[in-house]
Enzyme design. Structure first.
Site, PDB file in Angstrom:
ATOM      1  N   PHE A  32       0.813  -1.221   0.000  1.00 39.57           N
ATOM      2  CA  PHE A  32       0.000   0.000   0.000  1.00 39.57           C
ATOM      3  C   PHE A  32       0.840   1.261   0.000  1.00 39.57           C
ATOM      4  O   PHE A  32       0.405   2.302   0.468  1.00 39.57           O
ATOM      5  CB  PHE A  32      -0.967  -0.005   1.197  1.00 39.57           C
ATOM      6  N   ARG A  43     -10.623  -1.280 -20.090  1.00 41.26           N
ATOM      7  CA  ARG A  43     -11.022  -2.691 -20.104  1.00 41.26           C
ATOM      8  C   ARG A  43     -10.636  -3.353 -18.787  1.00 41.26           C
ATOM      9  O   ARG A  43      -9.555  -3.083 -18.244  1.00 41.26           O
ATOM     10  CB  ARG A  43     -10.309  -3.415 -21.252  1.00 41.26           C
ATOM     11  N   PRO A  82     -11.560  -9.963 -14.165  1.00 44.62           N
ATOM     12  CA  PRO A  82     -12.732  -9.616 -13.347  1.00 44.62           C
ATOM     13  C   PRO A  82     -12.593 -10.004 -11.878  1.00 44.62           C
ATOM     14  O   PRO A  82     -12.969  -9.232 -11.002  1.00 44.62           O
ATOM     15  CB  PRO A  82     -13.865 -10.397 -14.020  1.00 44.62           C
ATOM     16  N   LYS A 106      -6.702   0.996 -18.402  1.00 44.16           N
ATOM     17  CA  LYS A 106      -6.210   2.125 -17.597  1.00 44.16           C
ATOM     18  C   LYS A 106      -5.786   1.544 -16.246  1.00 44.16           C
ATOM     19  O   LYS A 106      -5.213   0.462 -16.205  1.00 44.16           O
ATOM     20  CB  LYS A 106      -7.293   3.200 -17.469  1.00 44.16           C
ATOM     21  N   GLY A 123      -6.184   0.181  -9.028  1.00 44.98           N
ATOM     22  CA  GLY A 123      -5.958  -0.053  -7.597  1.00 44.98           C
ATOM     23  C   GLY A 123      -6.126   1.177  -6.727  1.00 44.98           C
ATOM     24  O   GLY A 123      -6.566   1.084  -5.587  1.00 44.98           O
ATOM     25  N   GLU A 124      -5.756   2.322  -7.253  1.00 46.75           N
ATOM     26  CA  GLU A 124      -5.805   3.537  -6.449  1.00 46.75           C
ATOM     27  C   GLU A 124      -7.144   4.253  -6.605  1.00 46.75           C
ATOM     28  O   GLU A 124      -7.725   4.720  -5.633  1.00 46.75           O
ATOM     29  CB  GLU A 124      -4.675   4.485  -6.861  1.00 46.75           C
TER      30      GLU A 124
HETATM   31 MO1  MOS Z   1       1.602   3.055  -3.812  1.00 47.99          MO
HETATM   32  S1  MOS Z   1       0.538   4.300  -2.614  1.00 47.99           S
HETATM   33  O1  MOS Z   1       1.322   3.696  -5.251  1.00 47.99           O
HETATM   34  O2  MOS Z   1       3.235   2.978  -3.463  1.00 47.99           O
END
Ligand code: MOS
Length: 722
Positions: A235, A612, A616, A685, A688-689
């Site tokens: 993270f 895309r 999933p 694209k 995760g963030e």
């Molecule tokens: Mo992570 S918060 O992109 O290292």
């Protein structure tokens, strides 16, 4: 599209997956740091006698030894480490919790006992750990870090437009500090094999550990191996070289044995980065019809004394709406702490909380529905550069989300349950830049029909091995079980830092290019199923090996050299012909008990535009995890500081409160799933963030709907809604 279960899932749930510190080589010794107990100052005396007398103690390293370590430099200033300060090299104490010694012993028990017996005396100095404290020094980012993408964003004349607006909102919002508290503690096993130092450590950047440790020890990077096939949560906390690594390497050499360190949870609040406090003043101006005319977004972000974390809060708040007048300004407030760093959606989570809360206030002031207001003010081209977006489906996120949530049934007056429970519904949006980094992918095809893909990148739980396995199997028309993906290992290929949600789009770009090479190498057509075994056999070789290196559009070729050296080398969100962002809309329901005012989040609907969807199963998991993070940020998490002592007071997960299963209700996830072939040939694209961006704002807006209370500081606690 192949719908795979997560690659490595069985290994993880059965305990077969071996994380960094799970390695216990023959003869391993154990290390334990000693940390400073004053807020700032100098060590005047270090008494290690009692510690050294503990049976089994091998070494006690401190500034009194000459460790011969060269500082590796700050990751955001052409270095490798999460901060420029390397402990154990001098008598300075920059913040409470900074390591001042490292004890190495035969057993963990002996190392821990001895560490507790090291005594330090200090000459103390005044310190500041809060934004407003005496001695906290404020600097303007535009002047302190003169890079174009860190300058103030100025579009039109925001001051004049704000002053001339019929409806105005002026609010101050605050988030953080927060710590990442990944399940896998920070830890390393370091072993010298002749002249080569081998490191097992969960990390997002084996390349930074390799390049950084080589620089610190003054050795060739080829003599450093870093192996991290699994990372148990990172993270952002594990995105750079940590200060323990070089002392461990020195200890391992001096002791002539491998050395293992697992930092206790309490140490991780100081030994690595965290999400800094950010205070936002947001001013919005609109006309009476609800057209957004002006946004002024000013941010103060906490810094350490020794480094400035480049802040990009206004990068997204300037892109969420078609606003003709925008001014963004970012400042740093130097405090006596370790250097803050990246934590999932490092700036965007906080920026969206401020901006999207303010927009909710504006909607309230003009009596417009918050979804309708956002649709009416959606941007078609980038308001900052005038360039097109590579793709933008934020309006679709809002429409789909509203439908899935049942938003049409919302009334301005909040409903009450029969027992008086207050119910509120809130919405907020988010964006995150689509960044791209240079990536190398090597594919090996053998006569058994198997493909081994060695790719620069890391499996940090986001599912990259699953994504790449899907992509390769789909492209060649082969069984996913015939594909093995190797990431997080410097013995294979050079690696980029995996962060900023750029891993999937960057690795897919490289793997796509490598697959074209492989098809050519196998004499196969440009598309369609490939009989890999037959083609390799026909080639007369044992295996066919191809390689491809890709980079972001418009990125200069020297960025590839930076990647090979383990340095940060990113492109975007502004590319030569367009800008690229992912988008999200979150809808949240809160229920607040009338007596205790305990806040619950029974359901959240999140709709994401990430191009895309590459996989999933793992994509949905990413978004659910991010929503849980958002609930934590909105209602639970805060790293506590005490101006009398310095440092952070949280020491464990009883005191750093994150959501538990009982805090989580229903989370519905949907994707627009429109490929973005402008950004890359895989149409992907990033995800995760962006998935976290706006969750806390949606919850805060729901709390306002339920209670009429506008809480402008995270986390929202019971006392704020009494
Ligand atoms: Mo992570 S918060 O992109 O290292």
């Amino acid at each position: 599209m192949t719908r795979l279960t997560r690659v490595g899932a069985r290994e993880k749930v059965t305990g077969a997956a071996r994380y960094g510190a799970d390695h216990t080589p023959e003869g391993v010794a154990y290390a334990m740091p000693v940390v400073a107990t004053v807020g700032k100052g100098r060590i005047t005396r270090l008494d290690t006698e009692a510690a050294a007398a503990v049976p089994g103690v091998l070494l006690i390293l401190s500034h009194l030894d000459n460790l011969g370590i060269i500082p590796a430099g700050y990751i955001m200033a052409d270095g490798y480490a999460f901060q420029s300060l390397q402990p154990l090299l001098d008598d300075r104490v920059a913040y409470r919790g900074q390591p001042i010694a490292l004890v190495v012993a035969d057993t963990l028990v002996a190392a821990t006992q001895a560490a507790g017996l090291v005594r330090a005396e200090y000459e103390t100095e005044p310190f500041a750990v809060e934004l407003g404290a005496d001695g906290a020094e404020t600097v303007l980012q535009e002047e302190a870090i003169p890079l174009p993408f860190l300058a103030d964003i100025v579009v039109g004349d925001a001051e004049a437009a704000f002053e001339g607006s019929q409806v105005r909102v002026d609010g101050t919002y605050e988030s953080g500090p927060q710590h990442q508290v990944p399940m896998e503690l920070i830890g390393s096993v370091v072993e010298w094999q002749e002249d080569t130092v081998v490191v097992h450590e969960g990390t997002q950047s084996v390349g930074a550990l390799r390049g950084g440790l080589a620089r610190q020890l003054g050795i060739d990077p080829d003599r450093v191996q870093v192996i991290a096939p699994y990372v148990g949560g990172a993270f952002g906390q594990k995105n750079a070289l940590q200060p323990h690594l070089a002392p461990l390497a020195v200890a391992a050499r001096r002791a002539g044995r491998p050395v293992k360190l697992v930092l206790p949870r309490a140490h991780t609040f100081h030994a690595a980065s965290f999400r800094p406090v950010a205070r936002h003043r947001v001013r919005l101006g609109a006309d009476a019809s609800g057209r957004l005319l002006a946004v002024i977004h000013e941010v103060d972000q906490q810094a350490s004394r020794h480094d400035l974390l480049p802040a990009t809060y206004t990068e997204i708040t300037s892109r969420l709406y078609a606003v003709p007048n925008f001014r963004g300004r970012q400042r740093h407030v130097k405090t006596d702490a370790q250097t803050p760093g990246y934590m999932r959606a490092p700036f965007e989570h906080s920026a969206a909380f401020a901006m999207e809360s303010a927009v909710d206030e504006l909607c309230q002031a003009i009596g417009r529905d918050p979804v309708e207001f956002r649709l009416a003010n959606d941007a078609e081209v980038d308001p900052v550069t005038g360039k097109p977006f590579s793709s933008r489906h934020l309006a679709e996120c809002l429409r789909r989300g509203a439908e899935l949530f049942g938003w049409a049934a919302r009334t301005p007056e909040p409903p009450r349950d029969v027992d008086g429970t207050m119910i509120g519904w809130g919405v907020a949006t988010g964006a995150y830049p689509s960044l791209t980094v240079p990536t190398l992918a090597r594919l090996r095809a053998d006569a058994g029909g198997r493909i081994v893909a060695e790719v620069g990148g890391h499996e940090i739980g986001q599912g990259i091995t699953t994504v790449l396995t899907c992509a390769i199997a789909d492209d060649l028309g082969i069984d996913p079980d015939a594909v093995t993906v190797v990431v997080g290992d410097t013995r294979a290929v050079p690696h980029h830092l995996t962060a900023g949600a750029w891993g999937t789009n960057s690795t897919l770009r490289a793997v796509h290019a490598a697959l074209r090479e492989l098809r050519a190498g196998l004499g196969a057509a440009a598309a369609g199923r490939v009989d890999v075994a037959a083609a390799v056999t026909a080639s007369g070789r044992d295996e066919v090996v191809v390689e491809a290196v890709t980079q972001g559009p418009g990125q200069p070729p020297e960025m590839i050299d930076r990647m090979r050296a383990g340095l940060v080398a990113l492109a975007g969100p502004e590319y030569p012909d367009y800008v690229s962002f992912s988008f999200v809309a979150h809808f949240a329901e809160v229920r607040i008990e009338p007596v205790t005012r305990r806040i619950r989040v029974p359901r959240v609907v999140s709709v994401v535009d990430c191009g895309r969807v590459a996989s999933p199963v793992t994509a949905e998991a990413q978004v659910r995890g991010a929503v849980v993070w958002g609930i934590g940020a909105a209602l639970r998490e805060r790293s506590e500081v005490d101006p009398r002592y310095g440092g952070f007071l949280n020491t464990d997960m009883a005191e750093y409160v994150i959501p538990v299963n009982a805090d989580i209700g229903r989370i519905d996830v949907a994707f627009v799933n429109e490929p973005d072939f402008v950004l890359n040939p895989m149409g992907v694209k990033n995800l995760g963030e962006v998935a976290l961006v706006g969750v806390a704002a949606a919850i805060a807006n729901a709390v306002h709907h339920a209670t009429g209370r506008r809480v402008r500081r995270l986390p929202i606690m019971v006392e704020h809604v009494l």
